[in-house]
Design a protein around this motif. Sequence first.
Motif, PDB file in Angstrom:
ATOM      1  N   MET A  73       0.727  -1.315   0.110  1.00  0.00           N
ATOM      2  CA  MET A  73      -0.075   0.043   0.169  1.00  0.00           C
ATOM      3  C   MET A  73       0.877   1.143  -0.091  1.00  0.00           C
ATOM      4  N   VAL A  74       2.074   1.194   0.690  1.00  0.00           N
ATOM      5  CA  VAL A  74       3.073   2.250   0.728  1.00  0.00           C
ATOM      6  C   VAL A  74       3.390   2.844  -0.673  1.00  0.00           C
ATOM      7  N   PRO A  75       3.756   2.115  -1.857  1.00  0.00           N
ATOM      8  CA  PRO A  75       4.103   2.849  -3.171  1.00  0.00           C
ATOM      9  C   PRO A  75       2.792   3.181  -3.889  1.00  0.00           C
ATOM     10  N   LEU A  76       1.561   2.381  -3.555  1.00  0.00           N
ATOM     11  CA  LEU A  76       0.324   2.589  -4.155  1.00  0.00           C
ATOM     12  C   LEU A  76      -0.087   3.984  -3.777  1.00  0.00           C
ATOM     13  N   ILE A  79       2.369   6.906  -5.451  1.00  0.00           N
ATOM     14  CA  ILE A  79       2.181   6.980  -6.791  1.00  0.00           C
ATOM     15  C   ILE A  79       0.944   7.842  -7.089  1.00  0.00           C
ATOM     16  N   SER A  80      -0.112   7.769  -6.345  1.00  0.00           N
ATOM     17  CA  SER A  80      -1.485   8.305  -6.281  1.00  0.00           C
ATOM     18  C   SER A  80      -1.214   9.918  -6.015  1.00  0.00           C
ATOM     19  N   SER A  81      -0.403   9.863  -4.579  1.00  0.00           N
ATOM     20  CA  SER A  81      -0.172  11.221  -4.106  1.00  0.00           C
ATOM     21  C   SER A  81       0.812  12.087  -4.975  1.00  0.00           C
ATOM     22  N   TYR A  82       1.754  11.698  -5.501  1.00  0.00           N
ATOM     23  CA  TYR A  82       2.787  12.353  -6.353  1.00  0.00           C
ATOM     24  C   TYR A  82       2.137  12.767  -7.555  1.00  0.00           C
ATOM     25  N   ALA A 124      -0.195  10.671   5.622  1.00  0.00           N
ATOM     26  CA  ALA A 124      -1.198  10.274   6.791  1.00  0.00           C
ATOM     27  C   ALA A 124      -1.907   8.940   6.441  1.00  0.00           C
ATOM     28  N   LEU A 125      -1.732   8.436   5.142  1.00  0.00           N
ATOM     29  CA  LEU A 125      -2.188   7.118   4.485  1.00  0.00           C
ATOM     30  C   LEU A 125      -1.177   6.258   4.411  1.00  0.00           C
ATOM     31  N   GLY A 154      -2.233  11.343  13.953  1.00  0.00           N
ATOM     32  CA  GLY A 154      -2.530  12.597  14.672  1.00  0.00           C
ATOM     33  C   GLY A 154      -1.100  13.520  14.195  1.00  0.00           C
ATOM     34  N   MET A 155       0.022  12.988  14.135  1.00  0.00           N
ATOM     35  CA  MET A 155       1.294  13.713  13.587  1.00  0.00           C
ATOM     36  C   MET A 155       1.013  14.518  12.319  1.00  0.00           C
ATOM     37  N   CYS A 156       0.688  13.575  11.499  1.00  0.00           N
ATOM     38  CA  CYS A 156       0.502  14.104   9.855  1.00  0.00           C
ATOM     39  C   CYS A 156      -0.613  15.099   9.762  1.00  0.00           C
TER      40      CYS A 156
END
Length: 291
Positions: A73-76, A79-82, A124-125, A154-156
């Motif tokens: 899920m991290v690269p998924l 790639i959406s965010s960038y 956050a995700l 919460g940090m994000c």
Amino acid sequence: MIETAATDLLVQSIVPLEVTQTEAFQYIQSDALLSASLWVNIALAGLSILLFVYMGRNVEDPRAQLIFVATLMVPLVSISSYTGLVSGLTVGFLEMPAGHALAGVGTGPDGTVFTPWGRYLTWALSTPMILIALGLLAGSNVTKLFTAVAADIGMCITGLAAALTTSSYALRWVWYVISCAFFAVVLYILLAEWAEDAEIAGTAEIFNTLKILTVVLWLGYPIVWGLGAEGLAVIQSPAVTSWAYSGFDIIAKYLFAFLLLRWVASNEGTVANMASGLGSVSRSGAAPADD
């Protein structure tokens, strides 16, 4: 009329300068260094997705599969965010409050500061997925896992509040301190609680490597924020700060994920031999007997 005026004021507080997505996109593309910092991450995220799917093709243990899914899920997310960042969808140009070094003299249109607020949504995700994978690797219980993820989110979110607050320079730093307080909780769980759990689970060697990698790199994010245009503006170039964040993301996400998944794929038996269910391993190293 009063309601209309109030609505206009609210919109102005959220979007102090009306810049279209097309104009934001053109601003990003006009700076080759800034643009490259985003496109490189999109390319690496895409390659990572393909590689990680291939690496997990033969994994059968449910816990190992869950680690793979969380890590994938991290690269998924990235790639959406960038893609959102590079298109101008999740960036803004904010007028810094009085007292800020770039108030009225920023590098963006009309003295504003380029603010890629979409990065905070990414973190956050994606960072909770990193923590879930690490918690599963350490054999953590549900309470610790929930606490780490909740503090991380919460940090994000409070970091996002720090970046978007334009009413008061002091309040930007108040949000920053709150965000760092949430971060301290995450660090404690990583360094103390999960390190001990990993010893019991038999995954201490790989966990400690990933723990150090994560802690060192994650500490870099608030430092860059504090020194960058959103904070003290010691570093004013949006391209330099963007590359700093992107560089951290490349190592803390893609390299981290590769090291973790390679170990899990090669040591699936160790993961499978953990007591089933989060929190079922006792401090003595044995699973508690059923009632």
